[in-house]
Design a protein around this motif. Structure first.
Motif, PDB file in Angstrom:
ATOM      1  N   UNK A 209     -46.713   7.163 -12.182  1.00 30.24           N
ATOM      2  CA  UNK A 209     -46.215   6.429 -10.551  1.00 30.24           C
ATOM      3  C   UNK A 209     -45.492   5.500 -11.349  1.00 30.24           C
ATOM      4  N   UNK A 210     -44.953   6.364 -11.656  1.00 31.54           N
ATOM      5  CA  UNK A 210     -43.398   5.669 -12.176  1.00 31.54           C
ATOM      6  C   UNK A 210     -42.472   4.409 -11.279  1.00 31.54           C
ATOM      7  N   UNK A 211     -41.623   3.733 -11.882  1.00 33.67           N
ATOM      8  CA  UNK A 211     -41.153   2.429 -11.069  1.00 33.67           C
ATOM      9  C   UNK A 211     -39.921   2.933 -10.331  1.00 33.67           C
ATOM     10  N   UNK A 212     -38.734   3.682 -11.643  1.00 31.89           N
ATOM     11  CA  UNK A 212     -37.469   3.595 -12.151  1.00 31.89           C
ATOM     12  C   UNK A 212     -37.079   5.046 -12.241  1.00 31.89           C
TER      13      UNK A 212
ATOM     14  N   UNK B  31     -43.852   6.325  -4.861  1.00 31.47           N
ATOM     15  CA  UNK B  31     -42.728   4.382  -4.203  1.00 31.47           C
ATOM     16  C   UNK B  31     -41.904   4.308  -5.951  1.00 31.47           C
ATOM     17  N   UNK B  32     -40.482   4.502  -5.585  1.00 32.96           N
ATOM     18  CA  UNK B  32     -39.384   4.224  -6.906  1.00 32.96           C
ATOM     19  C   UNK B  32     -38.563   4.037  -6.593  1.00 32.96           C
ATOM     20  N   UNK B  33     -37.620   3.399  -7.184  1.00 33.16           N
ATOM     21  CA  UNK B  33     -36.293   2.990  -7.106  1.00 33.16           C
ATOM     22  C   UNK B  33     -35.791   4.680  -8.198  1.00 33.16           C
TER      23      UNK B  33
ATOM     24  N   UNK C 112     -32.096   6.541  -8.485  1.00 29.90           N
ATOM     25  CA  UNK C 112     -30.767   5.950  -8.814  1.00 29.90           C
ATOM     26  C   UNK C 112     -30.089   6.571  -9.963  1.00 29.90           C
TER      27      UNK C 112
ATOM     28  N   UNK D 254     -33.997  -1.827 -16.959  1.00 29.78           N
ATOM     29  CA  UNK D 254     -35.223  -0.926 -15.699  1.00 29.78           C
ATOM     30  C   UNK D 254     -36.830  -1.545 -16.556  1.00 29.78           C
TER      31      UNK D 254
ATOM     32  N   UNK E 235     -36.388  -3.668 -19.637  1.00 28.94           N
ATOM     33  CA  UNK E 235     -36.517  -4.879 -19.808  1.00 28.94           C
ATOM     34  C   UNK E 235     -36.847  -5.854 -18.837  1.00 28.94           C
ATOM     35  N   UNK E 236     -36.692  -5.145 -17.358  1.00 29.31           N
ATOM     36  CA  UNK E 236     -37.337  -6.541 -16.126  1.00 29.31           C
ATOM     37  C   UNK E 236     -38.649  -5.348 -16.519  1.00 29.31           C
ATOM     38  N   UNK E 237     -39.582  -4.524 -16.776  1.00 27.98           N
ATOM     39  CA  UNK E 237     -40.661  -4.062 -16.685  1.00 27.98           C
ATOM     40  C   UNK E 237     -40.962  -3.055 -16.158  1.00 27.98           C
ATOM     41  N   UNK E 238     -40.176  -2.251 -15.563  1.00 23.25           N
ATOM     42  CA  UNK E 238     -40.397  -1.605 -14.814  1.00 23.25           C
ATOM     43  C   UNK E 238     -40.591  -0.361 -15.652  1.00 23.25           C
TER      44      UNK E 238
END
Lengths: 390, 322
Positions: free
Chosen positions: A21-24, A50-52, A54, A69, A71-74
C-alpha cells in the motif's frame, strides 16, 4: 491463505508494492526494470493501488522525488537498473544519511561501455558503500517476499534506512515463476502503516539536510554506519516473524550441503539455483563441495558468514562484477578481508562469472571447483575470469 | 478566468511573522537573503521549503543552527524542483488516504540562478511539465556566488566573474543572459512572475499569488550580490531598483500565458547609473556599453509588446507596483 500463481517476477514485485500500500511511486524507465513500473502505473490507473505515480524526467529526479516523498512521510517506492542507478549515485547517500526509509528494486544490469542491457552486478556494486541495506533475491518468491519485508525493515524504529532489493535483470526479472501470493489481510498484519518518527510537517517544523562542518560531519557518518550495522538485529527479527506468519525462512546467509564440505562456493543472486544443481551433481560423484549464498550484502553479516564457511579448506567466491585494477572483486575482497584474521582461515579464490549477461551454466561451477584445487597448488590469488576469451 | 483569491499585502498590513529567522551567515548587504526573507514573510509559517545547495542553504543551516522556522529540506544542488515534487506528491497521497490532517499549503523550491538556469533546469522543467503544485523561486544574483563568483548562463553580457574574466581576448561574459522566465512560461504554467526586493510589496504579493495558484508557479527574483558584483554593501536595494528603472530587469507577470507588464518604464534611467557602481562592469568600453543598452531595450520592448502595453498609457513611476 496464500494462492499459487504463475507470474512474471517483475509483476510479482509490483504486486508486492501494491500489497505494501505505498503512497508514492517515482520512476523513470530503463531496461530491464520497466515491467515493474509499467505494472505499477497500470495498478494506479485502474484504481487498484491508491498512490501518486510520478513519471519523472530522469532517475536523478526519481530518487530526488522519492527523498521528498519519504521526507513528507509517504511510503515510497522506486526501481531502476544500471545507468539509471549510476545517475542516482549522487543521491544514493542521501536516504541513509537523512534516515529516510524507502524501497528500491534494482533489476541488476551491466554498466556501459560497451552498452549492455544484460545482467551482472556492476550497477549495485558501485553503490556498495552508500549506506543502503542491500539484499539479493535468488528466485521470484524471494523477490516478492523481500519487497514486502523491505518496508517493514526500512520503517523499523531502530532502522529508518532505505532498502535495495536486488534481482538479476532478465534472468530473474523477466521469467515466469510460481509465486505464493498472500492475502492482503496477512500482509497488513505483517506490515502495519508507517508512522514516521520525523517528517516535514508545518505543524512541527524541522530542518533536514543541514550543513555539516568538520566538527560534526564525522559523527554524522558514524551514526549512519552504526544504524546500518545495527539494522541486522531488526532484519533477523523481522525475518523470524515473517517465517511464523508465512512459513518461509530467511537468513542473512544461506547454506547448501556445506556439511563436511572441503570446498565451498560463495554466490549471490539467481545463479545460486544453478550452483545448487552443480553441487548436487558433484556431491553425487562424492566430491566434498557445498554452497554458501549471501542474501544480506549490506550490512554484511560477518558472524553468520564465518559460521557458514567454518571448517572449509577452500572458498570459491564468485563475483558478478569486476573491480578494475584490483586483485579481487567486491565479494572476493569482502570475504578475504573478513577471514584474514581467522586462525584457521580457508584459501580464498575469487572468480568473475557471467559478466555482461554471459551465460552461467552448471559446468562453470564444476570448473570453478576444479580451479580451486589447482590454483591452490599454484599459489595464485588474483581474480580468475571464468569463460572469458583470451 | 476567475481572479486569484489571496490576502493582499500593503504598507499597512505587512506580515509581522518571520518564518525566516535572523542570525544567518549571509554577507553584509546581501540582496538575496533580504528577498528570501520577504518571500517567507509573504508565504507564512504554514509552508514547506526545499532549498538547493547554494548561498541561501549554506548560510542558513549550519548544524545545529537553522534560520528556518518552517519545515525545511535540503538534498543537493540540481534537484530542488524534483525534491519539492516529491513533497507535493507525497502530501497529495497522504491527504487523499486520510493519513494527514494538513490541508493544502505552499511548497517552495528555492534555488539560485545556477541551480535554476544551469544544473537544475531539467528537474525544474520536469516538475513544471508534471504540473506539480509548488512555487519555484529563483533568486538570481547572476553568478555562482557560493563557490566564488563563477559565471552562469544567467550572468549578464560583459560582466566580470572569476570564470569570465576580461583580458586581452575577452570583454568578460561573452554570452547574453538566459531568459528563464520565458522558458518557464513556455511550459504553459499558470503563474510566472519577475520580482525585485526594491519593490517589496510587489514581490510579496506575487508570492501570495503564486501560493494561491493551484499548479506550478515560477518566480524569478532579482537578488543583488554586493560581494560578487564588486559594489558597496549598502547598494543592494538601490541597484535592484535601478535595474528596474533602467529596463535591465523588467517587472512582469505571465498569468495563464498572458503577459502583464507591472512597471512601464517610458523614461529609463541611463544604463550607466545602474552599471557604474558595480565593479564587475568596470572594464566595459563604450562600444560594449552601447551593445548592452541596445539589447536591454530590445528585451524590454519585447515584454512591452507581449503585454500589449505599447497600446496603454504609462503608470506613474517610483511607486511600488501592485
Amino acid at each position: 491463505m496464500s494462492k499459487r500463481v504463475g507470474m512474471e517476477v517483475s509483476i510479482a514485485i509490483s504486486e508486492a508494492v501494491k500489497m505494501a500500500n505505498v503512497d508514492v511511486v517515482a520512476a523513470y524507465p530503463i531496461t530491464p526494470q520497466t515491467h515493474i513500473v509499467e505494472h505499477l502505473s497500470e495498478l494506479v490507473a485502474e484504481g487498484e493501488l491508491d498512490a501518486e505515480f510520478m513519471p519523472v524526467e530522469s532517475e536523478h529526479s526519481a530518487m530526488s522525488a522519492s527523498l521528498g516523498s519519504a521526507a513528507a512521510g509517504a511510503r515510497t517506492f522506486t526501481a531502476t537498473s544500471s545507468q539509471g542507478l549510476a545517475l542516482m549515485h549522487e543521491l544514493m547517500y542521501m536516504a541513509p544519511g537523512l534516515r529516510l526509509p524507502m524501497v528500491m528494486a534494482v533489476a541488476n544490469r551491466a554498466v556501459s561501455p560497451p552498452i549492455s542491457i544484460w545482467n551482472d552486478h556492476s550497477d549495485i556494486m558501485a553503490e556498495r558503500d552508500t549506506g543502503w541495506i542491500q539484499v539479493f533475491a535468488e528466485n521470484g518468491q524471494e523477490a516478492f517476499d523481500l519487497t514486502i519485508q523491505a518496508y517493514r525493515i526500512a520503517e523499523h524504529p531502530d532502522v529508518q534506512l532505505p532498502v535495495a532489493v536486488n534481482l538479476d535483470g532478465f534472468t530473474l526479472s523477466h521469467v515466469v515463476e510460481p509465486i505464493l501470493l498472500p492475502d492482503q489481510a496477512e500482509v497488513d498484519k505483517f506490515l502495519p502503516p508507517w508512522k514516521p518518527m520525523l517528517q516535514l510537517d508545518p505543524a512541527k517544523p524541522i530542518s533536514m539536510g543541514m550543513f555539516g562542518i568538520p566538527e560534526i560531519y564525522f559523527e554524522a557518518k558514524k551514526a549512519t554506519d552504526e544504524a546500518l550495522v545495527g539494522s541486522q538485529k531488526a532484519i533477523v527479527a523481522i525475518w523470524d516473524e515473517f517465517e511464523k506468519l508465512f512459513g518461509r525462512k530467511y537468513n542473512p546467509i544461506e547454506t547448501y550441503k556445506t556439511e563436511g564440505a572441503e570446498t565451498i562456493l560463495v554466490t549471490m543472486g539467481s545463479i545460486s539455483e544453478t550452483a545448487m544443481t552443480a553441487v548436487d551433481q558433484m556431491r553425487d560423484q562424492g566430491i566434498p563441495v557445498g554452497l554458501v549464498r549471501i542474501r544480506l550484502w549490506r550490512p554484511f553479516p560477518d558472524k553468520e558468514f564465518k559460521a557458514a564457511v567454518k571448517g572449509a579448506k577452500k572458498l570459491g567466491v564468485i563475483d558478478r562484477c569486476l573491480t578494475l585494477g584490483s586483485h579481487a572483486n567486491p565479494v572476493g575482497q569482502e570475504v578475504r578481508s573478513l577471514l584474514y584474521q581467522e586462525k584457521d582461515r580457508p584459501y580464498v579464490f575469487n572468480f568473475a562469472l557471467g559478466i555482461g549477461g554471459r551465460d552461467v551454466t552448471r559446468a562453470d561451477f564444476r570448473y570453478i571447483y576444479d580451479q580451486c584445487q589447482t590454483l591452490a597448488a599454484q599459489g595464485q590469488d588474483r581474480c580468475h575470469m571464468v569463460g572469458v576469451m583470451e | 478566468m476567475s481572479e486569484l483569491q489571496y490576502e493582499k499585502i500593503s504598507a499597512k498590513n505587512l506580515p509581522q511573522e518571520e518564518p525566516f529567522a535572523p542570525g544567518h551567515r549571509a554577507c553584509q548587504g546581501c540582496g538575496e537573503v533580504l528577498a528570501l526573507r520577504m518571500v517567507m514573510k509573504a508565504v507564512g509559517h504554514q509552508a514547506i521549503a526545499v532549498s538547493a545547495t547554494g548561498c541561501m542553504e549554506v548560510c542558513t543551516s549550519t548544524f545545529p543552527t537553522s534560520s528556518w522556522r518552517t519545515p525545511w529540506f535540503h538534498v543537493a544542488f540540481e534537484n530542488a524542483a524534483a525534491v519539492a515534487s516529491g513533497v507535493d506528491s507525497g502530501y497529495k497521497a497522504l491527504r487523499r488516504k486520510g493519513k494527514t490532517s494538513q490541508g493544502r499549503f505552499p511548497i517552495l523550491a528555492i534555488a539560485g540562478d545556477g541551480g535554476t538556469a544551469d544544473i537544475g533546469m531539467q528537474a525544474l522543467s520536469g516538475a513544471l511539465e508534471r504540473w506539480q503544485d509548488f512555487i519555484y523561486v529563483c533568486l538570481d544574483n547572476e553568478a555562482y556566488m557560493n563557490t566564488g563568483i563563477q559565471r552562469s548562463s544567467s550572468t549578464p553580457f560583459g560582466a566580470m566573474t572569476t570564470t569570465s574574466p576580461p583580458g586581452k581576448l575577452s570583454k568578460g561574459q561573452a554570452t547574453w543572459k538566459k531568459n528563464m522566465p520565458a522558458i518557464a512560461a513556455a511550459h504553459g504554467v499558470p503563474y510566472v512572475a519577475t520580482a525585485s526586493p526594491a519593490y517589496y510589496l510587489d514581490l510579496m504579493n506575487k508570492v501570495r499569488k503564486a501560493a494561491a495558484t493551484e499548479g506550478p508557479a515560477y518566480l524569478h527574483i532579482y537578488a543583488p550580490c554586493p560581494t560578487g558584483w564588486r559594489m558597496k554593501p549598502e547598494l543592494a536595494i538601490e541597484s535592484a531598483r535601478l535595474a528596474v528603472q533602467s529596463r535591465v530587469f523588467p517587472l512582469y507577470e505571465v498569468i495563464n500565458g498572458q503577459y502583464i507588464l507591472n512597471r512601464k518604464v517610458d523614461k529609463p534611467k541611463p544604463l550607466t547609473e545602474y552599471l557604474k557602481p558595480q565593479g564587475r562592469f568596470r572594464h566595459l568600453d563604450a562600444q560594449t556599453l552601447a551593445d548592452i543598452e541596445a539589447r536591454v531595450n530590445a528585451e524590454y520592448e519585447k515584454i512591452v509588446r507581449l503585454a500589449g502595453a505599447d497600446k496603454k498609457p504609462a503608470k506613474a513611476e517610483d511607486k511600488p507596483a501592485e
